[in-house]
Write an enzyme that holds these catalytic residues in place. Structure first.
Site, PDB file in Angstrom:
ATOM      1  N   CYS A  79     -10.787   8.768 -13.488  1.00  0.00           N
ATOM      2  CA  CYS A  79      -9.894   9.807 -14.024  1.00  0.00           C
ATOM      3  C   CYS A  79      -9.404   9.408 -15.426  1.00  0.00           C
ATOM      4  O   CYS A  79     -10.168   9.437 -16.381  1.00  0.00           O
ATOM      5  CB  CYS A  79      -8.752  10.082 -13.057  1.00  0.00           C
ATOM      6  N   HIS A 169     -11.230  11.372  -8.261  1.00  0.00           N
ATOM      7  CA  HIS A 169     -10.668  10.187  -7.599  1.00  0.00           C
ATOM      8  C   HIS A 169     -11.498   9.839  -6.362  1.00  0.00           C
ATOM      9  O   HIS A 169     -11.318  10.441  -5.306  1.00  0.00           O
ATOM     10  CB  HIS A 169      -9.212  10.451  -7.191  1.00  0.00           C
ATOM     11  N   GLU A 171     -11.239   7.270  -4.541  1.00  0.00           N
ATOM     12  CA  GLU A 171     -10.474   6.433  -3.613  1.00  0.00           C
ATOM     13  C   GLU A 171      -9.682   7.220  -2.583  1.00  0.00           C
ATOM     14  O   GLU A 171      -9.237   6.662  -1.574  1.00  0.00           O
ATOM     15  CB  GLU A 171      -9.516   5.512  -4.398  1.00  0.00           C
ATOM     16  N   GLY A 224      10.273 -11.729  14.208  1.00  0.00           N
ATOM     17  CA  GLY A 224       9.574 -11.100  15.321  1.00  0.00           C
ATOM     18  C   GLY A 224       8.598 -10.046  14.852  1.00  0.00           C
ATOM     19  O   GLY A 224       7.835  -9.488  15.636  1.00  0.00           O
ATOM     20  N   GLY A 225       8.605  -9.767  13.530  1.00  0.00           N
ATOM     21  CA  GLY A 225       7.698  -8.774  12.963  1.00  0.00           C
ATOM     22  C   GLY A 225       6.319  -9.347  12.681  1.00  0.00           C
ATOM     23  O   GLY A 225       6.089 -10.562  12.772  1.00  0.00           O
ATOM     24  N   VAL A 226       5.415  -8.459  12.306  1.00  0.00           N
ATOM     25  CA  VAL A 226       4.015  -8.840  12.094  1.00  0.00           C
ATOM     26  C   VAL A 226       3.882  -9.828  10.933  1.00  0.00           C
ATOM     27  O   VAL A 226       3.246 -10.874  11.060  1.00  0.00           O
ATOM     28  CB  VAL A 226       3.147  -7.588  11.815  1.00  0.00           C
ATOM     29  N   ASP A 227       4.486  -9.511   9.796  1.00  0.00           N
ATOM     30  CA  ASP A 227       4.265 -10.315   8.590  1.00  0.00           C
ATOM     31  C   ASP A 227       4.740 -11.747   8.764  1.00  0.00           C
ATOM     32  O   ASP A 227       4.006 -12.700   8.476  1.00  0.00           O
ATOM     33  CB  ASP A 227       4.978  -9.680   7.385  1.00  0.00           C
TER      34      ASP A 227
END
Length: 511
Positions: A79, A169, A171, A224-227
């Site tokens: 673009c 685009h 993507e 306790g989260g994913v990351d």
């Protein structure tokens, strides 16, 4: 050395989607602002120029040295990147008669390896107000659309590396074969090996962590989260029990979460200490209703508790964090940080006095990549696929002041809702779900008794990345069953409503 594609960001809303498409092709890439300098290092295989809200004809339009780039590496302009390429080499870009936005059908007029496997009349997505009306000398058209005479082009002179431009685009989701075009650029033109997988990332990262950390000790806050869980698992693979994790119960976690998460950490072999600090937080939150104030109290309380625990340890030199790539990109964006809508859900920085160097093993990954790495590490899927949960927890799902009684009410109602979603096989279809306790009491009737109790709102949204979200169209029968179960089992709640707001204009959380 890991091969890499560099994406130069001119401020497009779609730049992260380009990066995700490159990563999905198992090629590592990085986004940098267009004005940041870089080296043509051996592992660098190609450059992609993003779109932009600017016009190339504006006086202060972003610009880069494409003729220099293409002496070293293949370049693909998307673009704005394509328009800038055309202009830089002597072509002409003018304002379109009408703004071209939306779906279009692309016709291939010249076969090329960039368009290998692309069908004629393939759907592409346009989003621009300028058009390339004349290509520079030494360039040729590869594809057109009904309204765009130059939809894809290439430089045909052989005095440089390959140079391509796409007016559309590739993507975005609506360009149905766009990711094939990107893959063609990566594999056929840049010569990438496409070996950047979760397993490759783990082996490379663990080796790098061993070298960076050595025998030093690392402290890390876990949520306790994913990351944070994936980051801690990677660090543990590198240094074992020299990682000291701290998991704080701030009193506004989900029902049973403190015990469940500690048990999971134990199964994963992580060295984590659980700290019950509920009373500390309830005391600090007493009588506070303003959402920003609640966030700041919880953030400060966490830092105070973490600092206390850190002082009980000796020889700590490094701080582990679960920073992921979108956080890094935002901090170096083309236009500076986005306008603050509210304080970030995740707790912020720690005191400068701690003087610890950072260890951030996930800072190159998107959220979906973190999940893939977590599964490859053997972390249970029920943990990896958990819905996002805000750092201030239920404190921002209780509208008004916080009390232990209100937290218990909301925990009970929310647990019924979340377990119900799982039993009905709806949990994985939803990006995020939660229950909100409203500062509203209403009249109800149970048997012969009149009640005057709280109302809860159920929230469930579908999304790809949380930036935009639509309310989840859960079955009426399911909502009716959950409403009945909450009202019949949670004394203190006699009314349940369902939130059908999308983001924007609403946010996912109510506070």
């Amino acid at each position: 050395m890991t091969e890499k594609i560099l994406i130069l960001d001119f401020g497009s809303q779609y730049t992260q989607l380009i990066a995700r498409a490159v990563r999905e092709a198992n090629v590592y890439c990085e986004i940098i602002p267009f004005h940041k300098s870089f080296e043509f290092e051996p592992g660098l295989k190609g450059i992609i120029l993003s779109g932009s809200p600017f016009s190339v004809n504006e006086e202060n339009a972003p610009n880069v040295a494409i003729p220099e780039f293409v002496q070293h590496l293949p370049v693909l302009g998307v673009c704005y990147g394509a328009q800038l390429t055309a202009k830089e080499f002597g072509g002409r870009v003018d304002k379109s008669n009408k703004r071209e936005y939306g779906r279009a059908k692309m016709q291939i007029v010249k076969p090329d390896i960039l368009l290998n496997g692309i069908s004629d009349n393939s759907q592409v997505w346009m989003s621009h107000s300028d058009s390339i009306v004349a290509l520079p000398e030494g360039f040729e058209v590869l594809a057109t659309t009904e309204s765009i005479p130059i939809a894809a082009f290439k430089k045909i002179t052989t005095d440089s590396q390959p140079l391509y431009g796409l007016q559309f685009h590739p993507e975005v989701y609506h360009s149905t074969e766009g990711k094939t075009i990107i893959k063609n650029f990566l594999i056929n033109i840049c010569g990438c090996d496409a070996e950047w997988t979760a397993a490759h990332f783990i082996s490379e990262t663990v080796a790098a962590l061993k070298e960076k950390i050595g025998n030093r000790k690392v402290i890390m806050a876990l949520s306790g989260g994913v990351d944070s869980t994936v980051a801690a698992t990677l660090i543990t693979k590198a240094i074992g029990s020299n990682l000291f994790g701290i998991f704080v119960d701030n009193g506004v976690l989900r029902k049973g979460e403190f015990e469940q998460v500690l048990e999971m950490y134990k199964r994963l072999g992580l060295n984590v200490k659980g700290v019950d600090a509920k009373d500390h937080f309830y005391t600090a939150l007493a009588g506070k209703s303003d959402p920003e104030e609640k966030r700041k109290i919880i953030g400060k309380g966490f830092i105070d508790i973490f600092d206390q625990e850190a002082k009980l340890l000796t020889g700590i030199e490094m701080l582990g964090q679960g920073t992921i790539y979108p956080d890094v990109i935002e901090s170096v964006s083309v236009h500076g940080p986005s306008q603050t809508i509210k304080s970030h859900h995740n707790v912020g920085g720690l005191p400068d006095s701690m003087k610890l160097s950072l260890v951030e093993p996930l800072r190159s990954l998107f959220k979906d990549e973190v999940r893939r790495v977590g599964l490859e590490l053997g972390i249970p899927s029920e943990m990896i696929n958990r819905h996002p949960f805000p750092g201030p927890g239920l404190a921002i799902r209780i509208l008004g002041d916080i009390t232990a009684e209100k937290v218990a009410l909301l925990q009970a109602a929310d647990d019924i809702y979340i377990q119900g979603l799982k039993k009905a096989n709806l949990y994985s279809e939803v990006w995020q779900a939660g229950t909100i306790l409203l500062p509203v009491k209403s009249v109800g009737v149970m048997g012969d008794e009149r009640t005057y109790e709280f109302t809860v709102a159920l929230r469930a949204v579908t999304s790809v990345d949380g930036m935009t979200a639509d309310w989840a169209h859960l079955p009426y029968e399911f909502l009716a069953d959950i409403s009945n179960e909450i009202i019949n089992n949670v004394r203190g709640i006699n009314r349940v409503v369902y939130d059908i707001s999308s983001k924007p204009p609403a946010t996912i959380e109510w506070e």
